[in-house]
Scaffold this active site. Structure first.
Site, short mmCIF file in Angstrom:
data_model
loop_
_atom_site.label_atom_id
_atom_site.label_comp_id
_atom_site.label_asym_id
_atom_site.label_seq_id
_atom_site.Cartn_x
_atom_site.Cartn_y
_atom_site.Cartn_z
CG ASP A 1 -33.59 -55.19 -2.39
OD1 ASP A 1 -33.12 -54.82 -1.30
OD2 ASP A 1 -34.80 -55.31 -2.63
CG ASP B 1 -35.57 -57.90 0.53
OD1 ASP B 1 -34.91 -56.98 1.04
OD2 ASP B 1 -36.56 -57.71 -0.20
#
Ligand code: C2E
Ligand code: MG
Ligand code: MG
Length: 666
Positions: free
Chosen positions: A279, A322
């Protein structure tokens, strides 16, 4: 015969392309057959000449043979001449096909003319046999019949050519015989004419057959071709759809569905798997500061860097936003934490014009025998959560400790709603001291929950669990009520200048109408807004757009704003002003043990200087020892908070600490 013929005509009418292909076949066939027929023509012509020589008409014979040979050479030349029209096929584009068809037609017309010329030469045979009256008549008549029959047999593809060739000699023979007169000659002339008619008819019929078979052949070819094309485009479409369904359009990596499918296939093989969740840290700020197009470019670049650093056979996906995921066989591939470190380093390298350090990446790893994807992802997610909590660019392997925490979080998610409704949650307050840590001037509200099974739950967990369970607003309202209650109590006890701070998480700020709720309740209770402070973390400060409006509203109303945990994460001094921060709270990690750390002292010193120059109050959090307290005093720190000064306590105890402390100082 009529059936296929009319079918052919109607087909040509609807499909001129097919008509062109048939004419191309006709030209091709006729060129070959003319080449085959001409040697016979020459031999018969030579024999006729020899017979003429024998009969004393050598000169005439030689002249005739010479002209005949010329005609034949012309015909051979025509058959051998290159014709671009023969290259025509079903794939030729319409314009080119039209031009090619014109070339074919011209060749057919020229060949017909040449055949007529040759036929006219043969029509001159009577010159060698005195108009079919000489004794050699039988020979010449037989030769004429033979060569015309041969021409029709050879020229089945295109009737006009044999017709042009046979008509002159047979007409000339019939004419001569008629001219010579006599019953048997007249009968013979009539027979020749009948023979001519039969040959013409048969030529036309065989041409129709040829065209019909050419049509069938071309149709079959076209059908096969279109089938192949349809099959190819169907396969391409199916492949395209498969790729779209299983891949991320932006990065080209697998998407969630594609990843799930591929991992499940891997899992069937047994053996340990490494599943990694990645992440990005600070991606939101990239989107906010540089815009979404730049954000997309960053995602593409991240995808590219990940793909470049992966071991062969490693599955890589963008699960959304993301968040990225990898899966590979740890026995065949690199050691998982080493790989994670490599990947984190790859993303940490500067990307385009982004300021270095803005973007980072955290990794959560699951390593072990494969279970369901949801389960493995859950474990990796737990590890990722722990990595993120530890800061930026961290990695964490899912282990037994995290496994227990996972259990706890599940239980919390299940029980939080009930706990809220039953007031099982509490809010404790930790005093904040002014005048170099000597007089309590405020309190910070800290949420507490003692779970019946799992004991004290860390406040960050409570906040995260509330978000997960959709209880963010309920939790905020609950804490606000406790804060307002203590504010009322302080006012009643004659300490309206003691300010109480409540923490508001980034998520709460973004999702809940914090401004309306807070100001509405203050107004309802008639409390001055200046008694309340809102602490937001730096992370929130980065998401400026989402929070700026709400913070400006409460700030204008008189509520104070503090920037919490200053010094961790991505420092954004510029946003201090934008967020109208009245206060910064130096994070505990910079304060605890600062006496023995030059670095920490330097940082704290710098923040204190910054506070003075921007006219922003500075609080040092996490003072655990008398040494740290002394050092901070020496540095000139005005406000302090920490276990060494006072621990968080339930409201009544906290009020006592504050009031007693103030009394003692007075
Ligand atoms: P924070 O806002 O920075 O709160 C200070 C934390 O540091 C508190 O931890 C406090 O008990 C702890 N602390 C204070 N002095 C010391 C010290 O000398 N040494 C050490 N080791 N710790 C000290 P707590 O209560 O566990 O809260 C942790 C974080 O959870 C808070 O950090 C805050 O970000 C969040 N939090 C707590 N209560 C709430 C809440 O009601 N709402 C929201 N949104 N977040 C909260
Ligand atoms: Mg705080
Ligand atoms: Mg803090």
């Amino acid at each position: 015969m009529n059936g296929p013929h009319s079918a052919l005509r109607s087909l040509q009418e609807v499909d001129p392309g097919l008509g062109r292909l048939i004419r191309r076949d006709q030209l091709d066939a006729i060129r070959q057959s003319v080449l085959r027929a001409i040697p016979v023509n020459m031999i018969l012509g030579l024999t006729g000449t020899l017979v003429a020589v024998q009969a004393g008409r050598g000169e005439m014979g030689a002249a005739w043979f010479a002209v005949s040979t010329l005609a034949n050479v012309l015909r051979i030349a025509l058959c051998r001449a290159p014709c671009a029209g023969l290259a025509l096929d079903a794939a030729t584009p319409p314009d080119a096909a039209e031009a090619a068809a014109r070339l074919v037609d011209r060749h057919l017309a020229l060949s017909s003319l040449a055949a007529l010329l040759s036929g006219l030469v043969w029509a001159c045979l009577p010159l060698l046999c005195e108009g079919y009256t000489a004794p050699e008549t039988l020979f010449y008549l037989t030769v004429t019949c033979g060569i015309t029959a041969g021409a029709v047999t050879h020229g089945i593809a295109y009737a006009r050519i044999p017709s042009c060739f046979i008509t002159p000699p047979l007409l000339s023979a019939a004419g001569c015989l008629l001219y010579a007169g006599g019953f048997d000659r007249i009968c013979l002339a009539a027979t020749v004419l009948l023979y001519l008619a039969a040959l013409l008819r048969s030529g036309a019929a065989t041409e129709r057959l040829f065209r019909e078979s050419s049509r069938l052949k071309n149709e079959a070819t076209a059908l096969a071709r279109s089938r192949a094309a349809a099959h190819a485009s169907a396969s391409a479409l199916a492949e395209e759809m498969r790729v779209r369904a299983t891949h991320d359009g932006l990065t080209g990596l697998l998407n969630r569905a594609g990843f799930a499918q591929a991992v499940e296939e891997r899992a069937e093989g047994g053996g340990d798997l490494c599943l990694m969740l990645l992440d990005l840290d600070g991606f939101k700020s990239v989107n906010d500061v540089y815009g979404h197009t730049a954000g997309d470019r960053v995602l593409v670049e991240v995808g590219r860097r990940l793909a470049a650093a992966l071991p062969p056979g490693c599955l890589a996906a963008r699960l959304g936003g993301d968040e990225f995921a990898l899966c590979y066989d740890p026995v065949a591939g690199p050691e998982p934490t080493a790989l994670a470190e490599r990947l984190i380093a790859a993303i940490a390298a500067p990307i385009g014009s982004l300021d270095p350090g803005r973007l980072g990446m955290s990794a959560g790893l699951f390593l072990g025998p494969p279970s369901s994807l949801t389960q493995m992802l859950g474990c990796a997610d737990e590890a990722l959560y722990a990595a993120k909590a530890a800061g930026r660019n961290r990695l964490r392997l899912f282990d037994e400790g995290l496994s227990g925490r996972r259990e706890m979080r599940r239980a919390c998610e299940r029980d939080l709603s009930q706990a809220l409704s039953e007031n099982a949650l509490e809010v404790w307050f930790q005093p904040i001291f002014g005048r170099g840590g000597r007089v309590p001037v405020g309190l910070e509200a800290l949420v507490r929950w003692r779970h019946p099974l799992h004991g004290w739950i860390p406040p960050n967990e409570i906040v995260a669990t509330a978000a997960m369970a959709g209880l963010t607003e309920s939790l905020l309202r609950f804490i606000l009520e406790q804060v307002l209650t203590i504010l009322c109590a302080l006012r009643e006890r004659g300490a309206p200048d003691v300010r109480v701070a409540m923490n508001v998480s980034p998520r709460e700020m973004a999702q809940v109408a914090v401004d309306e709720i807070v100001l509405g309740r203050l107004r309802a209770l008639g409390l001055p807004p200046s008694m309340l402070e809102i602490e937001i973390t730096e992370e929130t400060a980065l998401d400026i757009e989402a929070v700026q409006g709400k913070l400006a509203t409460v700030s204008k109303a008189g509520v104070r704003v503090a920037l919490d945990d200053f010094g961790t994460g991505y420092s954004s001094l510029a946003s201090l002003r934008q967020l109208r921060a009245d206060r910064v709270k130096i994070d505990r990690s910079l304060v605890t043990g600062l006496t023995t750390s030059d670095d920490k002292r330097g940082m704290v010193h710098a923040v204190l200087g910054l506070g003075r120059s921007l006219d922003i109050e500075v609080v040092a959090e996490g003072i655990e020892t008398a040494d740290d307290l002394e050092t901070l005093r020496a540095l000139g720190c005005p406000l302090m908070q920490g276990y060494h000064l006072a621990r968080p306590a339930p409201a009544p105890a906290a009020i006592e600490i504050v009031l007693n402390g103030r009394a003692a100082a007075a």
